[in-house]
Design a protein around this motif. Structure first.
Motif, short mmCIF file in Angstrom:
data_model
loop_
_atom_site.label_atom_id
_atom_site.label_comp_id
_atom_site.label_asym_id
_atom_site.label_seq_id
_atom_site.Cartn_x
_atom_site.Cartn_y
_atom_site.Cartn_z
N ALA A 9 0.84 -1.21 0.00
CA ALA A 9 0.00 0.00 0.00
C ALA A 9 0.87 1.25 0.00
O ALA A 9 0.62 2.20 -0.77
N ALA A 37 -0.34 4.98 -0.08
CA ALA A 37 -1.43 4.77 0.88
C ALA A 37 -0.85 4.29 2.22
O ALA A 37 0.19 3.65 2.26
N ASP A 88 -5.84 4.32 5.08
CA ASP A 88 -6.52 4.41 3.77
C ASP A 88 -7.17 3.08 3.37
O ASP A 88 -7.73 2.98 2.28
N CYS A 89 -7.09 2.09 4.23
CA CYS A 89 -7.70 0.79 3.94
C CYS A 89 -9.21 0.91 4.03
O CYS A 89 -9.74 1.43 5.02
N PHE A 125 -7.45 -0.58 -0.74
CA PHE A 125 -7.08 0.75 -0.25
C PHE A 125 -7.57 1.82 -1.23
O PHE A 125 -7.63 1.58 -2.44
#
Length: 158
Positions: A89, A94, A98-99, A152
């Motif tokens: 990620a 990310a 941001d998941c 994400f």
């Protein structure tokens, strides 16, 4: 004769190059992910893909990228699975916050669900946590105890 052979080789190389350039992995801009320092994907799968503003990460196991082997301790293995996700990620800008979706597959829900909670709370630090589904399955690849896939949101920087 030698000139003719050289011309045939050059023609073959030019055709191969044009065919390779014409065969884009995705006509819609999907980018396959394989960042430095990540585990090695072997076989017919990739670690992840970026499609627009979303990053889709394959089911990650607790594999140590340095050895490409499963971490032995169950708690450390679950944590390593999350670290593998985080690395992929982060390669696309990310962070764990941001998941937008986690699916956690475990071989024994009662035994490993608390360990998943511990690893998440350590790595996320505090809420909010992403939506998550945890499922007990009969068997995982390599007879593992956990596999986690994730999505994400990471808007493309323009």
């Amino acid at each position: 004769m030698l000139q003719r052979l050289a011309l045939q080789c050059l023609t073959a190389m030019a055709l191969t190059t044009s065919i390779t350039l014409a065969q884009s992995p995705s006509p819609n801009g999907v980018k396959t992910l394989d960042p430095p320092g990540a585990i090695k994907a072997e076989g017919t799968w990739s670690l992840g893909a970026r499609a627009g503003d979303f990053i889709f990460i394959a089911g990650m196991q607790g594999i140590d990228p340095a050895t490409n082997a499963l971490v032995q301790d169950p708690q450390a293995r679950i944590r390593q699975a999350f670290l593998n996700i985080r690395l992929i990620a982060q390669s696309e800008g990310a962070g764990l916050q941001d998941c937008v979706r986690l699916t956690v597959y475990v071989s024994d829900l009662h035994r490993f669900a608390p360990m998943v909670d511990i690893a998440q709370s350590e790595l996320w630090g505090k809420p909010p946590y992403p939506p998550r589904t945890m499922v007990e399955v009969q068997r995982l690849f390599s007879d593992d105890i956990v596999e986690i896939d994730s999505i994400f949101h990471a808007p493309v920087r323009k």
